[in-house]
Design a protein around this motif. Sequence first.
Motif, PDB file in Angstrom:
ATOM      1  N   PRO A  51       0.801  -1.229   0.000  1.00 15.70           N
ATOM      2  CA  PRO A  51       0.000   0.000   0.000  1.00 15.70           C
ATOM      3  C   PRO A  51       0.833   1.278   0.000  1.00 15.70           C
ATOM      4  O   PRO A  51       0.282   2.379  -0.001  1.00 15.70           O
ATOM      5  N   ASP A  72       4.387  -3.799  -7.739  1.00 14.22           N
ATOM      6  CA  ASP A  72       3.905  -4.910  -6.926  1.00 14.22           C
ATOM      7  C   ASP A  72       3.253  -5.898  -7.884  1.00 14.22           C
ATOM      8  O   ASP A  72       2.789  -5.530  -8.962  1.00 14.22           O
ATOM      9  N   ALA A  74       0.504  -7.370  -7.310  1.00 19.84           N
ATOM     10  CA  ALA A  74      -0.959  -7.251  -7.204  1.00 19.84           C
ATOM     11  C   ALA A  74      -1.413  -5.866  -7.644  1.00 19.84           C
ATOM     12  O   ALA A  74      -1.082  -4.860  -7.018  1.00 19.84           O
ATOM     13  N   VAL A  77      -3.402  -3.460  -5.052  1.00 17.89           N
ATOM     14  CA  VAL A  77      -2.650  -2.774  -4.003  1.00 17.89           C
ATOM     15  C   VAL A  77      -1.797  -1.637  -4.589  1.00 17.89           C
ATOM     16  O   VAL A  77      -1.544  -0.630  -3.929  1.00 17.89           O
ATOM     17  N   HIS A 101      10.803 -11.626  -9.932  1.00 14.30           N
ATOM     18  CA  HIS A 101      11.673 -12.626 -10.576  1.00 14.30           C
ATOM     19  C   HIS A 101      12.094 -12.213 -11.983  1.00 14.30           C
ATOM     20  O   HIS A 101      13.071 -12.739 -12.519  1.00 14.30           O
ATOM     21  N   HIS A 116      10.839  -4.609   0.869  1.00 12.74           N
ATOM     22  CA  HIS A 116      10.554  -4.783   2.301  1.00 12.74           C
ATOM     23  C   HIS A 116       9.477  -5.841   2.510  1.00 12.74           C
ATOM     24  O   HIS A 116       8.353  -5.689   2.014  1.00 12.74           O
ATOM     25  N   GLN A 117       9.834  -6.917   3.225  1.00 11.89           N
ATOM     26  CA  GLN A 117       8.918  -8.012   3.549  1.00 11.89           C
ATOM     27  C   GLN A 117       8.368  -8.632   2.263  1.00 11.89           C
ATOM     28  O   GLN A 117       7.175  -8.934   2.171  1.00 11.89           O
ATOM     29  N   HIS A 121       8.155 -14.170   0.609  1.00 12.49           N
ATOM     30  CA  HIS A 121       6.938 -14.640  -0.042  1.00 12.49           C
ATOM     31  C   HIS A 121       7.168 -15.177  -1.452  1.00 12.49           C
ATOM     32  O   HIS A 121       6.223 -15.650  -2.072  1.00 12.49           O
ATOM     33  N   VAL A 122       8.374 -15.038  -1.987  1.00 11.75           N
ATOM     34  CA  VAL A 122       8.548 -15.370  -3.403  1.00 11.75           C
ATOM     35  C   VAL A 122       9.099 -16.790  -3.569  1.00 11.75           C
ATOM     36  O   VAL A 122       9.739 -17.343  -2.670  1.00 11.75           O
TER      37      VAL A 122
HETATM   38  C1  LIG Z   1       4.218  -8.123   3.137  1.00  7.27           C
HETATM   39  S1  LIG Z   1       3.808  -7.141   1.738  1.00  7.27           S
HETATM   40  C2  LIG Z   1       4.973  -5.805   1.915  1.00  7.27           C
HETATM   41  C3  LIG Z   1       4.489  -4.529   1.304  1.00  7.27           C
HETATM   42  C4  LIG Z   1       5.408  -3.321   1.531  1.00  7.27           C
HETATM   43  N1  LIG Z   1       6.727  -3.529   0.996  1.00  7.27           N
HETATM   44  C5  LIG Z   1       5.467  -2.989   3.011  1.00  7.27           C
HETATM   45  O1  LIG Z   1       6.405  -3.412   3.681  1.00  7.27           O
HETATM   46  O2  LIG Z   1       4.517  -2.359   3.499  1.00  7.27           O
HETATM   47  C6  LIG Z   1       4.527  -8.066   0.386  1.00  7.27           C
HETATM   48  C7  LIG Z   1       4.132  -7.522  -0.982  1.00  7.27           C
HETATM   49  O3  LIG Z   1       4.893  -8.231  -1.964  1.00  7.27           O
HETATM   50  C8  LIG Z   1       4.065  -8.456  -3.089  1.00  7.27           C
HETATM   51  N2  LIG Z   1       4.615  -9.593  -3.832  1.00  7.27           N
HETATM   52  C9  LIG Z   1       4.531 -10.906  -3.532  1.00  7.27           C
HETATM   53  N3  LIG Z   1       5.161 -11.645  -4.455  1.00  7.27           N
HETATM   54  C10 LIG Z   1       5.679 -10.766  -5.377  1.00  7.27           C
HETATM   55  C11 LIG Z   1       6.438 -10.914  -6.565  1.00  7.27           C
HETATM   56  N4  LIG Z   1       6.782 -12.121  -7.026  1.00  7.27           N
HETATM   57  N5  LIG Z   1       6.795  -9.802  -7.245  1.00  7.27           N
HETATM   58  C12 LIG Z   1       6.433  -8.560  -6.802  1.00  7.27           C
HETATM   59  N6  LIG Z   1       5.707  -8.369  -5.677  1.00  7.27           N
HETATM   60  C13 LIG Z   1       5.331  -9.451  -4.970  1.00  7.27           C
HETATM   61  C14 LIG Z   1       2.686  -8.709  -2.504  1.00  7.27           C
HETATM   62  O4  LIG Z   1       1.655  -8.498  -3.454  1.00  7.27           O
HETATM   63  C15 LIG Z   1       2.653  -7.736  -1.331  1.00  7.27           C
HETATM   64  O5  LIG Z   1       2.043  -6.518  -1.665  1.00  7.27           O
END
Ligand SMILES: C[S@@+](CC[C@H](N)C(=O)[O-])C[C@H]1O[C@@H](n2cnc3c(N)ncnc32)[C@H](O)[C@@H]1O
Length: 272
Positions: A51, A72, A74, A77, A101, A116-117, A121-122
């Motif tokens: 966000p 991002d 998504a 967002v 990637h 960040h964070q 998730h990847v």
């Molecule tokens: C935990 S949130 C962190 C958002 C922001 N960086 C923060 O710290 O407030 C992780 C974000 O990574 C995005 N995300 C996940 N996999 C991704 C990918 N392969 N490439 C780009 N963005 C990705 C998600 O959609 C999500 O919005």
Amino acid sequence: MHAAKETAVYTHGHHESVLRSHRWRTAENSAAYLIGELRPGMSVLDVGCGPGTITADLAELVAPGGRVTAVDAARDVVEQARAHAAERGVSGIEFGTADVHALDFPDDSFDVVHAHQVLQHVGDPVQALREMRRVCRPGGIVAARDADYAAMTWYPATPGLDEWLDLYRRVARANGGEPDAGRRLRAWARQAGFTDVTSSATAWCFATPEEAAWWSSLWADRTTASAYAARATGGGHAAASDLAAAAEAWRTWGADPDAWFSVLNGEILCRA
Ligand SMILES: C[S@@+](CC[C@H](N)C(=O)[O-])C[C@H]1O[C@@H](n2cnc3c(N)ncnc32)[C@H](O)[C@@H]1O
């Protein structure tokens, strides 16, 4: 050509309860390790911007003359991040969708590439770091910060939160991510080919009654109402009653006047 491993599913999704926690983030509380590297006029790529509250801070830190590109995976967002910047009156940010990637930018496009964070998730964090390095100019900085779930700690001891943590880590791994990412960032960076890596760690701490109430209530809601809940039950990891019990454990913990919670975050600053 690299085939992006897009098999990981973003565990949390973007439910209101998830964004409640992301929107609290600032450069000061979430990217302090990077702030000293930023100068007016720099170009920054913020990958997985969510966000966009940190993104807007980064734009202010490189003003005047700087530019931030925020992407991002998504689309919804990204629109929220765009709206946040507009509300704050922060200019100089370009928004788009992208998969870390396989970034759609030429080599050497940015002075700083930040995530960040995101790497937790990847599907392939090493490839993600290679891409971040490719789009960063030689001598620039690739910066990443991720929580380490197994290192989260709290008081008072609450068996229901132990069960929540165990379940969260299983669901995140089943989704293709690595919840204990903080401790691995340095190793991933080295595997991605970086030789100049500065590692650090900082913690978020939620310890006042207000902070404990906020943190516990958003996690209670995340546990039962976000995409995580659907993935936990849909993947056969938990029953709805288990999630309700975890949410109750969060609420009970959050109402304790002695409640204290700390999130350890690993950080890397890599010279490209
Ligand atoms: C935990 S949130 C962190 C958002 C922001 N960086 C923060 O710290 O407030 C992780 C974000 O990574 C995005 N995300 C996940 N996999 C991704 C990918 N392969 N490439 C780009 N963005 C990705 C998600 O959609 C999500 O919005």
